[in-house]
Motif scaffolding. Structure first.
Motif: not given
Length: 247
Positions: A52-66
């Motif tokens: 969470g330090y750098h907001p991404i410009d594209a794509g997806s990040i999921r932790f435990r499907s969230r």
């Protein structure tokens, strides 16, 4: 194995510089996964984006499907996803036990309860973890008086104090006396096996990462270059050329 962390097509740019370009990887629950690559390949940027330090410009990040790419650092930490840094982040004016108690407050207990009866139970756990990392005899010393290597061990114990589900470590052996590295590898493996903590590790020391990780991803120029078991990565010509150096 169940995927704990899923990075899908993640990209991050800083102005005209592409730090991460459509990176996809998976960290299974209970695994120890490595991330390697030459300096400037985008490893730390990827770690910073995940937590969470750098907001991404594209794509997806999921932790435990969230989906967590829009969450802030404290929100992600409360989900059980923590990271350490190349340079230690400790409280030099507090002793080792106090450093762990403050770490516990970030997820398990509010600060005001640190020195209550509930805090006393926390102190017992803090001392157990300091013994786990080999710092029990220094538990009452100021953290700022520890060597850099000991401070990294303290930071590791601080992370364990928060009982994370997944811990991301950025070059955990950097700056540590070579004679202590084998002990650190053993403690990382024990934290994985005994505490059930999933580990995702950036490491430049190839002997360390080959001995530690079950699966390794290699980045180069912000892109995913290769992935596989340690033996596969060690013999991959692309990795040898980009990271290890061809001879």
């Amino acid at each position: 194995m169940t995927a704990l962390l899923e990075v899908d097509g993640t990209s991050k740019r800083f102005g005209g510089v592409v730090a991460n370009d459509a990176i996809s990887l998976t960290v299974p629950e209970g695994a120890i996964v490595g991330l390697i690559g030459p300096n400037g390949s985008g490893k730390t940027t990827l770690f910073n984006s995940i937590v969470g330090y750098h907001p991404i410009d594209a794509g997806s990040i999921r932790f435990r499907s969230r989906e967590i790419s829009a969450l802030r650092v404290p929100q992600i930490a409360r989900l059980g996803l923590l990271r350490t840094f190349q340079q230690t982040r400790i409280y030099g004016g507090l002793n080792c036990v106090q450093n762990l108690l403050i770490s516990r407050s970030t997820r398990r207990e509010p600060f005001r309860q640190l020195f209550t009866l509930q805090g006393a139970r926390g102190r017992e756990r803090a001392e157990e973890l300091l013994e786990f990392v080999g710092l029990y005899e220094k538990r009452n010393l100021l953290a700022g008086d520890l060597s850099f290597g000991q401070q990294k061990l303290l930071e590791f114990a601080m992370a364990l104090m928060s009982e994370p589900d997944m811990l991301m470590l950025d070059e955990p052996t950097a700056g540590i006396n070579p004679t202590l590295i084998n002990g650190l590898i053993d403690r990382l493996k024990r934290a994985n096996a005994e505490f059930g903590i999933t580990l995702f590790v950036i490491e430049h020391n190839m002997r360390v990462i080959m001995n530690l990780a079950e699966h390794i991803y290699c980045l180069a120029h912000g892109e995913l270059l290769a992935e596989g078991k340690p033996a596969d990565i060690q013999g991959d010509p692309r990795v040898i050329d980009a990271y290890l150096g061809a001879h």
